[in-house]
Design an enzyme around this catalytic site. Structure first.
Site, PDB file in Angstrom:
ATOM      1  N   ASP A   1       0.815  -1.407  -0.086  1.00 55.77           N
ATOM      2  CA  ASP A   1       0.101  -0.094   0.147  1.00 55.77           C
ATOM      3  C   ASP A   1       0.798   1.282  -0.073  1.00 55.77           C
ATOM      4  O   ASP A   1       2.092   1.132   0.198  1.00 55.77           O
ATOM      5  CB  ASP A   1      -0.970   0.043   1.106  1.00 55.77           C
ATOM      6  CG  ASP A   1      -0.392   0.073   2.405  1.00 55.77           C
ATOM      7  OD1 ASP A   1       0.822  -0.374   2.669  1.00 55.77           O
ATOM      8  OD2 ASP A   1      -0.886   0.906   3.527  1.00 55.77           O
TER       9      ASP A   1
ATOM     10  N   GLU B   1       0.079  -0.892   5.923  1.00 59.08           N
ATOM     11  CA  GLU B   1       1.241  -0.312   6.746  1.00 59.08           C
ATOM     12  C   GLU B   1       1.094   1.132   6.873  1.00 59.08           C
ATOM     13  O   GLU B   1       1.198   1.730   8.151  1.00 59.08           O
ATOM     14  CB  GLU B   1       2.451  -0.615   6.295  1.00 59.08           C
ATOM     15  CG  GLU B   1       3.643  -0.534   6.950  1.00 59.08           C
ATOM     16  CD  GLU B   1       4.106   0.898   7.154  1.00 59.08           C
ATOM     17  OE1 GLU B   1       4.743   1.518   8.215  1.00 59.08           O
ATOM     18  OE2 GLU B   1       4.033   1.779   6.340  1.00 59.08           O
TER      19      GLU B   1
HETATM   20  N1  BES Z   1       8.920   3.126   5.496  1.00 55.10           N
HETATM   21  C1  BES Z   1       8.169   3.799   6.583  1.00 55.10           C
HETATM   22  C2  BES Z   1       8.905   3.879   7.832  1.00 55.10           C
HETATM   23  C3  BES Z   1      10.119   4.719   7.678  1.00 55.10           C
HETATM   24  C4  BES Z   1      10.480   5.845   6.765  1.00 55.10           C
HETATM   25  C5  BES Z   1      11.310   4.078   8.703  1.00 55.10           C
HETATM   26  C6  BES Z   1      11.721   6.346   6.911  1.00 55.10           C
HETATM   27  C7  BES Z   1      12.210   4.687   8.562  1.00 55.10           C
HETATM   28  C8  BES Z   1      12.650   5.707   7.508  1.00 55.10           C
HETATM   29  C9  BES Z   1       6.556   3.593   6.648  1.00 55.10           C
HETATM   30  O1  BES Z   1       6.047   3.375   5.481  1.00 55.10           O
HETATM   31  C10 BES Z   1       5.828   4.753   7.232  1.00 55.10           C
HETATM   32  O2  BES Z   1       5.742   5.737   6.623  1.00 55.10           O
HETATM   33  N2  BES Z   1       5.633   4.591   8.722  1.00 55.10           N
HETATM   34  C11 BES Z   1       4.696   5.398   9.188  1.00 55.10           C
HETATM   35  C12 BES Z   1       3.978   4.968  10.157  1.00 55.10           C
HETATM   36  C13 BES Z   1       2.473   4.385  10.088  1.00 55.10           C
HETATM   37  C14 BES Z   1       2.003   3.757  11.583  1.00 55.10           C
HETATM   38  C15 BES Z   1       1.899   5.194   9.285  1.00 55.10           C
HETATM   39  C16 BES Z   1       5.573   6.594  10.022  1.00 55.10           C
HETATM   40  O3  BES Z   1       6.641   6.415  10.269  1.00 55.10           O
HETATM   41  O4  BES Z   1       5.051   7.880   9.950  1.00 55.10           O
HETATM   42 MN    MN Z   2       7.220   2.024   4.102  1.00 58.50          MN
HETATM   43 MN    MN Z   3       5.266   5.087   4.439  1.00 62.93          MN
END
Ligand code: BES
Ligand code: MN
Ligand code: MN
Length: 486
Positions: free
Chosen positions: A88, A153
């Site tokens: 996604d 995710e």
């Molecule tokens: N891949 C990201 C997380 C990420 C980005 C980790 C850059 C390290 C470096 C993931 O898809 C993401 O966007 N996670 C969200 C959290 C989620 C609960 C919506 C975030 O970190 O905001």
């Molecule tokens: Mn991600």
């Molecule tokens: Mn992300």
């Protein structure tokens, strides 16, 4: 050249064409997306896992978007890895800022531009392509491979936790492998051993029963927009400290060794502020930028709205005001505890003239791993072979809450070998993925499978006290690389 290496080189164009296919599917998982498109992306992933050689593939329906499961278990006696990723993507607005359409993947200057190119469709695909390469070249793969690719995710992995808990046996493995983070900088391969957690709240403030003329009523009633910004302004002080009572109670302190390790990385504040376009950096005093990003909690307003925001002027006192706020967490803060403390504080400081409601939208635990696990040593070796350089150990400020769920439920380490870059513009217009990292990522994954397969044949003792040597080894590793432009 090893046969895997030359096979991968010959198939670069096909691999690129294939990720373009899945990048054309607008699998936005939020409410603004179309669930049918998300489903189409799940179908694509399932098909691709099948053609890669998985002998069992299933699309597991959930109350939301489906989870794609795949497995190739043709190496009995060898370790099993579980690859996690997400198909996604985030919404694309503001659309007008994209140079080319978000779902028409386009290569410019060695970079593939599309929503999801780096986060996470492009990155997740390196693993099935690596497994496929082994099966095509050698007729077998050095390890058993399981895939869990979810479609939620970006909205908090709503249904994955339950799936993991209910399928512990099926998901049994020796390590969880994830490529959904960034490298420290271009040409500096990295192993990520820590992520921050998250508490995400919506604050709704109500003043009067309807919007009011600001001449007839202004000065005699509360303005909820003012009340809200006053409250939010009290959640952080001028030195960058979060002022919610008890916010830092459980924060795990940085060790001297870790501070030294961070400081040994080639980071430049000047380059970093130039990259983000900030006239000056700001953060909690007493901590470096990398410490603030990776190992200190933070508070942010993600969005704030109230009253009239259209063209021209309209004299009005809004009846309501709203904000979305988030806190990035570090070990051992918990999302619930912080949500509770933030909510209590907001209620306490709210003026009597307004009603305040706080909603907990989602959250997740921070994650921190020891750096001396054999699986990480294998990942380091694989990255070094693919990128021609010894990787550095880093933490990251973003969150992937499901990682700690995998670890706790399956009792295995997670290995984060992200091959994105900090300028990939994930969640923003013009997201891109450097193709060289895509190709090297596939190679690294293929080597990781080899390394893990061999490590099982001749178990290597884990290095002792890797944390102590981290600073020294980081310094050595990056000596010949320039500093990152972040
Ligand atoms: N891949 C990201 C997380 C990420 C980005 C980790 C850059 C390290 C470096 C993931 O898809 C993401 O966007 N996670 C969200 C959290 C989620 C609960 C919506 C975030 O970190 O905001
Ligand atoms: Mn991600
Ligand atoms: Mn992300």
């Amino acid at each position: 050249m090893s046969s895997i290496k030359s096979y991968l080189k010959k198939n670069r164009q096909r691999h690129l064409d294939e990720i373009k296919e899945v990048l054309r599917i607008p699998s936005i998982s939020t409410d603004s997306g179309d669930p049918k498109e998300v489903r189409r992306a799940a179908d694509w992933v399932a098909k691709r896992l099948e053609t890669a050689g998985c002998t069992r593939v299933a699309i597991h329906p959930t109350g939301g978007h489906p989870i794609v499961y795949g497995e190739w278990l043709g190496a009995p006696g060898k370790p099993t890895i579980l690859v996690y990723g997400h198909y996604d993507v985030q919404p694309v607005d503001p659309l007008e800022l994209w140079k080319t359409a978000p779902f028409e993947p386009t290569v410019r200057d060695g970079k593939l531009y599309a929503r999801g190119a780096s986060d996470d469709k492009g990155q997740l695909m390196i693993h099935p392509l690596a497994m496929e390469a082994h099966l095509q070249v050698n007729g077998t793969c050095p390890v058993n491979v399981k895939f869990v690719i979810e479609g939620e995710e970006e909205i908090g992995s709503t249904h994955l936790e339950k799936f993991i808990k209910e399928n512990k046996k099926r998901l049994k493995c020796d390590a969880v492998i994830v490529s959904d983070t960034a490298m420290f900088a271009k040409n500096i391969p990295s192993i990520c051993y820590g992520l921050r957690g998250l508490t995400y709240l919506q604050v709704d403030v109500k003043g009067t029963s309807t919007d009011l003329h600001s001449g007839s009523f202004g000065g005699a009633v509360v303005n909820p927009a003012i009340a809200l910004v006053e409250m939010l302004a009290r959640m952080k002080d001028a030195r960058g400290r979060v002022t919610i009572p008890g916010f830092y109670d459980n924060v795990q302190r940085l060790t001297v060794a870790e501070r030294r390790a961070f400081a040994s990385l080639p980071h430049s504040d000047r380059k970093f502020s130039r990259q983000v376009g900030a006239p000056e950096l700001f953060g909690e005093s007493g901590y470096s930028t990398l410490e603030r990003l990776w190992a200190r909690p933070s508070f942010d307003i993600n969005g704030i709205w109230a009253g009239f925001t259209g063209d021209g002027a309209k004299t009005v006192i809004p009846a309501e005001a709203h904000a979305k706020i988030s806190m990035r967490l570090v070990p051992n803060q918990t999302p619930k505890e912080i949500a509770r403390k933030a909510t209590a504080y907001l209620r306490k400081i709210a003026p009597k003239s307004i009603k305040v409601a706080v909603r907990d939208l989602h959250g997740g635990d921070a994650w921190l791993a020891p750096t001396d696990h054999p699986a990480l040593v294998s990942a380091g070796a694989a990255m070094r072979r693919a990128f021609g350089k010894q990787p550095v150990f880093i933490r990251e400020g973003g969150s992937i809450p499901i990682i700690s769920v995998f670890e706790h439920q399956l009792k295995v380490p997670a290995v984060l070998m992200g091959v994105g870059l900090n300028d990939d513009q994930i969640h923003a217009p013009n997201e891109k993925f450097d193709l060289i990292n895509f190709y090297r990522g596939i190679e690294a994954s293929a080597y990781l499978m080899e390394e893990l397969g061999q490590a099982a044949a001749a178990p290597q003792p884990a290095r002792k006290k890797a944390s102590k040597s981290r600073a020294k080894s980081n310094r050595k590793k990056v000596r010949r690389s320039g500093s990152r432009g972040r």
